[in-house]
Structures are given as structure tokens and as C-alpha cells.
Design an enzyme around this catalytic site. Structure first.
Site, PDB file in Angstrom:
ATOM      1  N   ASP A  32     134.441  91.439 102.082  1.00 39.05           N
ATOM      2  CA  ASP A  32     135.741  92.090 101.932  1.00 39.05           C
ATOM      3  C   ASP A  32     135.595  93.578 101.651  1.00 39.05           C
ATOM      4  O   ASP A  32     134.498  94.135 101.747  1.00 39.05           O
ATOM      5  CB  ASP A  32     136.559  91.405 100.835  1.00 39.05           C
ATOM      6  CG  ASP A  32     135.998  91.634  99.439  1.00 39.05           C
ATOM      7  OD1 ASP A  32     134.781  91.814  99.325  1.00 39.05           O
ATOM      8  OD2 ASP A  32     136.776  91.605  98.465  1.00 39.05           O
ATOM      9  N   ASP A  78     135.508  95.553  99.024  1.00 40.83           N
ATOM     10  CA  ASP A  78     134.561  96.068  98.022  1.00 40.83           C
ATOM     11  C   ASP A  78     133.272  95.272  97.952  1.00 40.83           C
ATOM     12  O   ASP A  78     132.417  95.543  97.109  1.00 40.83           O
ATOM     13  CB  ASP A  78     135.218  96.135  96.645  1.00 40.83           C
ATOM     14  CG  ASP A  78     135.462  94.770  96.020  1.00 40.83           C
ATOM     15  OD1 ASP A  78     135.832  93.843  96.767  1.00 40.83           O
ATOM     16  OD2 ASP A  78     135.317  94.632  94.799  1.00 40.83           O
ATOM     17  N   ASP A  85     132.571  91.937  97.312  1.00 41.67           N
ATOM     18  CA  ASP A  85     132.282  90.832  96.398  1.00 41.67           C
ATOM     19  C   ASP A  85     132.678  89.463  96.954  1.00 41.67           C
ATOM     20  O   ASP A  85     132.357  88.439  96.350  1.00 41.67           O
ATOM     21  CB  ASP A  85     132.902  91.061  95.015  1.00 41.67           C
ATOM     22  CG  ASP A  85     134.422  91.175  95.044  1.00 41.67           C
ATOM     23  OD1 ASP A  85     135.021  91.130  96.137  1.00 41.67           O
ATOM     24  OD2 ASP A  85     135.016  91.320  93.948  1.00 41.67           O
ATOM     25  N   ARG A  86     133.363  89.427  98.091  1.00 41.42           N
ATOM     26  CA  ARG A  86     133.748  88.140  98.680  1.00 41.42           C
ATOM     27  C   ARG A  86     133.004  87.916  99.989  1.00 41.42           C
ATOM     28  O   ARG A  86     132.429  88.840 100.557  1.00 41.42           O
ATOM     29  CB  ARG A  86     135.261  88.100  98.920  1.00 41.42           C
ATOM     30  CG  ARG A  86     136.067  88.242  97.646  1.00 41.42           C
ATOM     31  CD  ARG A  86     137.553  88.160  97.910  1.00 41.42           C
ATOM     32  NE  ARG A  86     138.302  88.396  96.679  1.00 41.42           N
ATOM     33  CZ  ARG A  86     139.381  87.733  96.317  1.00 41.42           C
ATOM     34  NH1 ARG A  86     139.877  86.789  97.087  1.00 41.42           N
ATOM     35  NH2 ARG A  86     140.005  88.011  95.181  1.00 41.42           N
ATOM     36  N   ARG A 130     145.972  97.288  89.847  1.00 46.70           N
ATOM     37  CA  ARG A 130     146.186  97.473  91.278  1.00 46.70           C
ATOM     38  C   ARG A 130     147.642  97.837  91.532  1.00 46.70           C
ATOM     39  O   ARG A 130     148.550  97.124  91.102  1.00 46.70           O
ATOM     40  CB  ARG A 130     145.830  96.197  92.057  1.00 46.70           C
ATOM     41  CG  ARG A 130     144.361  95.846  91.992  1.00 46.70           C
ATOM     42  CD  ARG A 130     144.055  94.616  92.804  1.00 46.70           C
ATOM     43  NE  ARG A 130     142.657  94.198  92.619  1.00 46.70           N
ATOM     44  CZ  ARG A 130     142.142  93.094  93.134  1.00 46.70           C
ATOM     45  NH1 ARG A 130     142.904  92.286  93.850  1.00 46.70           N
ATOM     46  NH2 ARG A 130     140.887  92.780  92.928  1.00 46.70           N
ATOM     47  N   LYS A 155     130.817  88.519  91.495  1.00 47.46           N
ATOM     48  CA  LYS A 155     130.570  87.769  92.715  1.00 47.46           C
ATOM     49  C   LYS A 155     129.975  88.719  93.744  1.00 47.46           C
ATOM     50  O   LYS A 155     130.135  89.930  93.647  1.00 47.46           O
ATOM     51  CB  LYS A 155     131.844  87.112  93.228  1.00 47.46           C
ATOM     52  CG  LYS A 155     133.090  87.972  93.282  1.00 47.46           C
ATOM     53  CD  LYS A 155     134.295  87.123  93.660  1.00 47.46           C
ATOM     54  CE  LYS A 155     135.592  87.926  93.616  1.00 47.46           C
ATOM     55  NZ  LYS A 155     136.190  87.966  92.285  1.00 47.46           N
ATOM     56  N   SER A 176     139.954  95.615  96.080  1.00 45.88           N
ATOM     57  CA  SER A 176     139.251  94.461  96.633  1.00 45.88           C
ATOM     58  C   SER A 176     139.663  94.166  98.070  1.00 45.88           C
ATOM     59  O   SER A 176     139.451  94.966  98.963  1.00 45.88           O
ATOM     60  CB  SER A 176     139.459  93.240  95.730  1.00 45.88           C
ATOM     61  OG  SER A 176     138.631  92.174  96.145  1.00 45.88           O
ATOM     62  N   HIS A 177     140.289  93.015  98.285  1.00 46.30           N
ATOM     63  CA  HIS A 177     140.632  92.546  99.617  1.00 46.30           C
ATOM     64  C   HIS A 177     142.008  93.017 100.070  1.00 46.30           C
ATOM     65  O   HIS A 177     142.457  92.669 101.156  1.00 46.30           O
ATOM     66  CB  HIS A 177     140.584  91.023  99.644  1.00 46.30           C
ATOM     67  CG  HIS A 177     141.416  90.402  98.559  1.00 46.30           C
ATOM     68  ND1 HIS A 177     141.077  90.493  97.229  1.00 46.30           N
ATOM     69  CD2 HIS A 177     142.573  89.709  98.599  1.00 46.30           C
ATOM     70  CE1 HIS A 177     141.992  89.874  96.493  1.00 46.30           C
ATOM     71  NE2 HIS A 177     142.905  89.398  97.301  1.00 46.30           N
TER      72      HIS A 177
END
Length: 562
Positions: free
Chosen positions: A285, A287, A289-290, A27, A386, A120-121
């Protein structure tokens, strides 16, 4: 022309020395990825490091969360994949696939692996973050031996290969061929929705929603990848009104927001849930997964969320009625709430380092069914990532089931109260200090680590129960492959089981993030519904004294409290 009906160009390049993947891939800021050959170097390093039999003749799934630079990165991957002998790419329409969906497709199509384009987030846009992660053939994040190999390749790379083929139209569901190389553009949503229907009791959920038309649901996609998935599930499958979804169009900059489903960054959802008396509010989130679960009168801590799902799994959810409960697991910083559920259900509990890949080995060995991380990640062995929407539908399934059992509408708060009365409550919170000067953060962490066992053990803070019984740096030996992961976080454990955990996070793109975790167990009935921050205040005060965080960093308040 080569035998593949396209020519392959070899491009000379120089290595970048900062391409070490973290717990969830590489990232960096977009401006880092757009440096000359930066993305190409890393993608070539992935193909060079792919486990045996390697990239040649492999099938690879590609997709991401819709953030800025996604389309350009997909086109680069296509050309480099073709040049490296990849047989087939399966790509989400417009380059979009949620991380859980990509994991599902790898498993369903028996692909060799996948490339996930997400940070991600983290926020998106030209001035913000991008990321590339490699998932292996089980659908999960690459283990450390493979990410280490990717890093090794990236440090010595001198050239990359690129196929002389035109850019591909990612907007149309289609199959294209360039010689022996095939590209399949697939619907980003349909296979995931099919999977979810096979896991949960959709007839029960639909019946519940019809019986209780006043039960209000609000799903906030935070302008991330799960918007179309949420629309398909909540509106088209379950028949909820369009007002039940919000911010469900993926945007390259997430609407200028931070796509992280917590009480700070999902503030719009929090306000709407309170204002409109929402019974089940949820967010995912960037992508997918959360997740966050909230109602107008209760916020479900992620540590408690996975414990409740695990407790109801076999009773309420068809997937687990069929497979049974094989085992439970949590990341080390996650509260021990799920430990008590494991004990009650007579299954093994695994405590693993932070990073979803550590759950994968346990799942593949048939030892794990449900697991979670306090960082709003919850999932099961249906995939190897997740899964935010999975957790949200699990809660809807549990509410429908419990309402049927009790013969009345139950609330999230009443489900949590029942859980606490049965198991006690692990009060839990996490304080994030983001973008701290890296040198200051490392200095604070090193000083604390140096005095863990020698100076801290035995120290008492006002009472016998707040005497430090153990202090260490968490180390994990994988029970399946026997690999050892050291330096996974500093644990300060008190005599009553309360804990303070200190970690430096690897998911940011700049500076350092210091994370402090607090946990206190309480089983007295009149103390189960206290305010979390009030309950944890003694531990918070102790942690700031022990770490000297303000002295080292100048930070008086955390960036985010969850």
C-alpha cells in the site's frame, strides 16, 4: 542568537478540537492540514506529549509515503523539533521512508521515536488525505495513553515554538548542523534491504528462481513508497527482470489511484496476474505496511496468509529457525485460521483489538513472533509495525522451500490446498461500506449493540449450527501492562464457531466506514475449495437482517469486498 546558534520564535495559536489520533494517527484531508497552524499545533502537541525524558536531547526519525504535502510537513517538523530541543533528526531522502523502514531505523539507531507522515492506504493529492502518526522508542505506534496525551495537549495549546532556520535540502544524503541540532538525511532503502537479507534465505530464493526461470513474479508498488524498495529487492537483489515490477515510482497522488492492496483497488495487478499467468503477484500500500498475495488461480486471504507464514516460519525462514516460535496473534476480526496453527505448534495464541500497537507489548515481552490483521497487515517481531514487503518475501521464501522439499515447482494454490487439508478452512470475507453518513452509521451500530446479549442470543437461522451462542462487544485486557480496551467491535458467534463481526472503522478521513466480517469453518474435504462468497452467503443474509444496514444507511452494496 540562542546557544543553539539559531533563534526560537514563539507563535501564538488557537487549538483545533478535532485532532484526536485514531488507531493509526491523525488522518484528515490535505485542506484540513493546510489550515493556519493546524499541522504546527499537532506537531507541537506530539513533542509536548513525548514520554519521559521528553523532546529535549532526543533523536527522532521522520519520513513518509511521498504523498502530497509531505515536503512542506517535513520542513515544519524540522523547525519545530529544533525549537523544542530535539538533538537529532534522521530523515529519509526526499522525506520518504516506508512505515516498516522507519520502525526498523528507530530500533536500529535507538531513537526516542519517530514521526510518520502517511494516511496509509487512503488516496493522496491536493483534494485527498494526509496523516501524521507518532511511533515510540520500540518502533511501534504510540499506545493509547500517549495518543490521549497528544489529544489533550492539542485541545489546550496556545503557542508553538519554531526555529529560525532555512528550509533543508532533503534530496541529498548528508549531515547538517545548526548549532547543537543535527539533521541526517539517509538513504530510504538500504537499511531496510539489509534487514530483509538477514531474515530470509536469499541464497535459496535466488537458486529457486534460477532453477525455475518460468516462475513469474509481479510486484505492484501502487505508486506508493515501496516502489524503490521493490526495485532494489526484486530486480537488483534477486535478479528478476524489470518486467517483474510495476508502478514502482512514488507519486504524490499515487497516480490518481487508491493505494490499497485489495482486489478492488489493486485491479490493475489482478488483471495483469490473470492475463500473464503470474505465479506470485503481490502489492503493497501507500506507506508499505500492507500486502496482497495473489496468483493467476488463487487469491490468498490475509487471514490465511498469516496462518501459512506462521506454519512454515521455523521450518523455512532463517530468522525463526534461530529465534523459534514464541507465540502467535491476530486481531479480533481476523479469522481463527492461525489459532489452529498455534495449537499444532504448541504456542500461545493472542486475540487482540484492531491496531498494531496491541501486538507491540507482546513482542517486547518476548511472547509473540508472527501476527496479522485481516486488513492486509502481516508481520513479526523483527520490527513493531506490519510489513508488506516482509510478507511478500516470506511467501517467496516458503514457495522456494516447499519446492525444494517436494522436488518440484509448487504453486500458491497447492500450498493453500495442503494447508486446508491439514487444518480445515476458515472461509472469510470483509464487506466495507465507505463514507457512510456518520449519524446513520452510529445509529445502526448503537441499535445493534443495545440488543446484543438480550435479544440475539438463542436466535436460530434455519439450523442448529446457525443458532447464536454468544453476542458481545469485544473487550481486551493487555496481559503485559493490564490496560483494558473496551468497545472494540460487536461479535455475533454461532454454535458452530461461525462469526459475524461489526465495527466502525477509524482509518477514514471523512464520514464513517461500516465493516462487516464473515467467518465460517469447514473441514469436510470435498468442501474446502468452494467459492468464498457462496460459502458465506447464509451469514451475509443473516447479518443484513440483524443489522438493518440498508434500512439505516440506504446502502444496498458494499464499496469493497475482500
Amino acid at each position: 542568537m540562542s546557544s543553539n546558534s539559531f533563534s526560537v520564535n514563539v507563535v501564538k495559536t488557537k487549538p483545533y478540537l478535532d485532532q484526536k489520533p485514531g488507531t493509526s494517527g491523525l488522518r484528515k484531508k490535505v485542506k484540513v492540514f493546510t489550515q493556519e497552524n493546524y499541522t504546527e499545533n499537532f506537531v507541537q502537541s506530539i513533542f509536548d506529549a513525548m514520554p519521559s525524558p521528553g523532546a529535549k536531547d532526543s533523536t527522532v526519525v521522520v519520513g513518509g509515503d511521498g504523498r502530497y504535502y509531505l515536503s512542506e510537513a517535513v520542513q515544519k517538523i524540522i523547525k519545530i523539533a529544533a525549537a523544542n530541543g530535539v538533538k537529532k533528526l534522521i530523515i529519509g531522502q526526499n522525506g520518504i521512508l516506508s512505515t516498516p523502514s522507519l520502525s526498523n531505523i528507530i530500533r536500529k539507531r535507538k531513537a526516542s521515536g519517530g514521526i510518520v507522515l502517511t494516511a496509509s492506504h487512503n488516496p493522496g493529492g491536493i483534494n485527498y488525505d494526509f496523516g501524521i502518526k507518532y511511533n515510540v522508542s520500540n518502533g511501534g505506534p504510540a499506545p493509547e495513553n500517549i495518543t490521549d496525551m497528544i489529544f489533550t495537549c492539542s485541545k489546550s495549546i496556545s503557542e508553538y515554538k519554531v526555529a529560525d532556520i532555512p528550509d533543508v535540502d532533503l534530496s541529498k544524503i548528508s549531515i547538517m548542523k545548526f548549532g547543537d541540532f543535527e539533521i541526517e538525511i539517509i538513504d530510504s532503502v538500504i537499511e531496510y534491504v539489509t534487514m530483509i537479507n538477514e531474515i530470509f534465505d536469499f541464497p535459496l530464493i535466488k537458486s529457486f528462481l534460477q532453477k525455475h526461470p518460468d516462475f513469474k513474479v509481479l510486484f505492484d508498488g501502487l505508486n506508493g513508497v515501496t516502489g524503490p524498495y521493490g526495485r532494489s529487492i526484486f530486480v537488483e537483489e534477486l535478479g528478476l527482470p524489470k518486467s517483474s515490477i510495476d508502478q514502482c515510482v512514488p507519486l504524490a497522488d499515487f497516480g490518481g489511484e487508491h493505494p490499497d492492496p485489495n482486489l478492488t483497488y489493486a485491479h490493475k495487478l489482478v488483471v495483469n496476474v490473470e492475463k500473464n499467468k503470474i505465479d506470485l503477484g503481490a502489492a503493497s500500500d501507500g506507506d508499505g505496511d500492507r500486502n496482497m498475495i495473489i496468483s493467476h488461480d488463487w487469491f490468498v486471504n490475509p487471514s490465511d496468509s498469516v496462518a501459512v507464514i506462521a506454519d512454515y516460519a521455523v521450518e523455512a525462514i532463517p530468522y525463526f529457525k534461530k529465534s523459534g516460535l514464541k507465540g502467535l496473534a491476530r486481531s479480533m476480526p481476523t479469522s481463527a485460521s492461525i489459532d489452529r496453527v498455534a495449537e499444532a505448534h504448541k504456542v500461545q495464541l493472542f486475540e487482540v483489538p484492531t491496531g498494531w500497537k496491541f501486538f507491540g507489548n507482546l513482542m517486547d515481552a518476548g511472547k509473540l513472533s508472527v501476527c496479522g490483521e485481516e486488513s492486509f497487515g502481516t508481520g513479526s517481531d523483527h520490527i513493531r509495525e506490519k510489513d508488506g514487503l516482509w510478507a511478500i518475501i516470506a511467501w517467496l521464501n516458503i514457495i522456494a522451500h516447499e519446492s525444494l522439499v517436494q522436488g518440484k515447482l509448487v504453486t500458491i494454490r497447492s500450498i493453500m490446498q495442503k494447508h486446508f487439508l491439514k487444518y480445515g478452512r476458515n472461509y472469510f470475507s470483509r464487506y466495507d461500506y465507505e463514507e457512510v453518513d456518520s449519524d446513520a452509521a452510529n445509529r445502526m451500530y448503537s441499535e445493534l449493540k443495545a440488543k446484543m446479549s438480550s435479544e440475539l442470543v438463542g436466535q436460530s437461522f434455519g439450523s442448529e449450527k446457525l443458532t447464536i451462542a454468544k453476542a458481545d462487544d469485544f473487550e481486551y485486557t493487555d496481559p503485559i501492562d493490564k490496560s483494558v480496551s473496551k468497545n472494540q467491535g460487536l461479535r455475533i458467534i454461532f454454535k458452530d464457531g461461525s462469526r459475524i463481526i461489526v465495527r466502525l472503522s477509524g482509518t477514514g478521513s471523512s464520514g464513517a466506514t461500516i465493516r462487516l466480517y464473515y467467518e465460517m469453518y469447514e473441514d469436510r474435504e470435498d468442501m474446502l475449495m468452494m467459492d468464498t462468497q457462496e460459502a458465506l452467503k447464509p451469514l451475509i443474509d443473516i447479518s443484513l437482517k440483524i443489522t438493518k444496514l440498508e434500512e439505516h444507511t440506504g446502502r444496498k452494496e458494499p464499496t469493497v469486498i475482500t
